[in-house]
Design an enzyme around this catalytic site. Structure first.
Site, PDB file in Angstrom:
ATOM      1  CD  GLU A 243     -52.933  14.175  41.856  1.00 31.85           C
ATOM      2  OE1 GLU A 243     -53.027  13.055  41.320  1.00 31.85           O
ATOM      3  OE2 GLU A 243     -53.814  14.658  42.586  1.00 31.85           O
TER       4      GLU A 243
ATOM      5  NE  ARG B  38     -54.056   8.228  39.771  1.00 32.60           N
ATOM      6  CZ  ARG B  38     -55.323   8.153  40.192  1.00 32.60           C
ATOM      7  NH1 ARG B  38     -56.122   7.245  39.677  1.00 32.60           N
ATOM      8  NH2 ARG B  38     -55.771   8.987  41.115  1.00 32.60           N
TER       9      ARG B  38
END
Length: 448
Positions: free
Chosen positions: A114, A160
């Site tokens: 990520e 986000r």
């Protein structure tokens, strides 16, 4: 591999977002690494064992065999908000290669990484190309895919966006990314009602918001504010910005190059005695040492000057009120197009780019900076609490957060969203049960 659980490791572990997600799917964490001592202490409290320290100091022999590697490797070297040094960042940029070394040594069936979405575009795409080359069929032999997701795509009230990179030793022919949801969200779903421990607004923050509130009240009711950032320092400025910059004129003509123009909020530069004083009277974004501004900056300057020219009558009497605040507070990002213009009814965040105002349906992205950038619940005149921000990251199950609010916000700003990770991991692991066995498939379906 265990008959009852697949094994995973949690690198750059932080609060353990990957740990929570994969444990829900029936996994067992067999190794974790986190360089910050206070987060290692907390990880032990929340997850039952102590992580190793700095991954660069961990010997490969000490990393056990595992089925899934997870890593939210540091994003700062690739973020638009930083210097974008990438792999050249001496402090954090090379940590990706420590992940690569573990993948090469242990050959887990899967990995999930990520990072910030700018990773895909960093260095004109060359960073992403290198990652694919090093880990892909020409390198370590993994089949790789990537997709950008935000929690609000899955009913979680936070915008986000992050890029999730998945890898599998088997082809990803059966892998399907989780589908986004169109469900409406509301930040009120994660809020407590006027919590006693919430940080109150400072006098400067309150005064700044009151000044911008006066601006909104002065705005004609039939005028829809623009979507581009409002830069009040450009309201009255006339310095050159399209074909030549103030820096270019300073180099070419010295102090005389800035005479005849107006700087921030209409200050006449010729009235300043020295070159340094004239330079300081320009907006901070105009003082960069560039001979030509990028197109996005030219567009924002032009749009703001045109907006002021069309609305000078009502803006000019207000303009002096904003002068007492620092540059970042002299900018307004009004993300409420079509909504009623009452600042105190929305969610607010103070960023370097300005005072950002958003609807109640989502919170702005949590950032791992200072507690002054924590979202503000304007209708209760307070900041969000660490407990509420943990819910935004789907980490409400944690037994304990850092005791210092500043450290809590920093850790949550660096964390992965647990629910998003769980959906990505479930889709990936179920795509190739031939590698992980029937027990893995059973665990995953039971958790789904």
């Amino acid at each position: 591999m265990s008959k009852t659980a697949f094994r995973f490791i949690d690198l750059f572990a932080g609060l353990g977002g990957f740990h929570i997600a994969l444990k829900r799917l029936g996994g067992k964490c067999v190794f974790a690494a986190e360089w910050q001592e206070h987060l290692r202490d907390l990880y032990e409290v929340n997850h039952g064992f102590r992580p190793a320290g700095d991954i660069t100091q961990v010997a490969l022999k000490d990393v056990p065999e595992h089925d899934v590697l997870t890593a939210g490797f540091p994003c700062q070297p690739f973020s638009k908000a930083g210097e974008q040094l990438g792999f050249e960042c001496t402090k954090q940029g090379g940590l990706f290669f420590d992940v690569e070394k573990i993948l090469k040594a242990r050959r887990p069936a899967f990995f999930i990484l990520e990072n910030v979405p700018n990773l895909l575009k960093h260095d004109s795409g060359r960073t992403w190309e290198r990652i694919q080359h090093n880990l892909g069929p020409e390198g370590l032999g993994y089949h790789i895919d990537a997709r950008r997701y935000s929690p609000h795509h899955f009913g979680i009230p936070q915008i986000r966006e992050r890029v999730y990179i998945v890898g599998s030793l088997a082809p990803l022919t059966s892998f399907v990314w989780p589908e986004r949801s169109d469900a409406e969200t509301s930040i009120e779903a994660v809020l407590d009602k006027r919590p006693d421990d919430a940080k109150k607004l400072s006098p400067q923050v309150r005064e700044c918001l009151e000044v911008w509130s006066e601006f909104l009240k002065a705005c004609p009711k039939d005028l829809q504010l623009p979507s581009f950032p409002l830069w009040s320092m450009e309201w009255g400025a006339t310095y050159p910005y399209e074909f030549e910059t103030p820096f270019a004129r300073k180099i070419r003509l010295g102090a005389e190059g800035l005479t005849g123009f107006c700087g921030s909020h209409g200050v006449k530069l010729g009235h300043k005695a020295t070159l340094e004083e004239r330079w300081a009277a320009l907006p901070s974004h105009a003082r960069t040492e560039q001979f030509l501004f990028p197109k996005w900056k030219q567009d924002f300057i032009r749009q703001n000057r045109e907006f002021y020219a069309a609305n000078r009558e009502w803006i000019a009497p207000w303009r002096h009120k904003i002068l007492k605040f620092p540059s970042s507070l002299q900018k307004l990002e009004w993300n409420i197009q079509g909504g009623h213009q009452d600042l105190w009814d929305y969610v607010i965040q103070f960023r370097a780019s300005g005072v950002r105002v958003k609807r109640r349906n989502t919170a702005p992205s949590l950032v791992a900076m200072t507690d002054t950038q924590v979202p503000i619940i304007a209708w209760e005149e307070r900041y969000m609490t660490p407990r509420e921000c943990a819910r935004l990251q789907s980490m409400q199950s944690l037994k304990q957060l850092p005791s210092s609010p500043v450290r809590a916000f920093q850790a949550l700003g660096n964390a992965v969203n647990t629910d998003v990770v769980e959906m990505v991991a479930s889709a990936l692991l179920l795509s190739s049960t031939s590698i992980t066995g029937a027990a893995l498939s059973k665990n995953l379906y039971a958790a789904a």
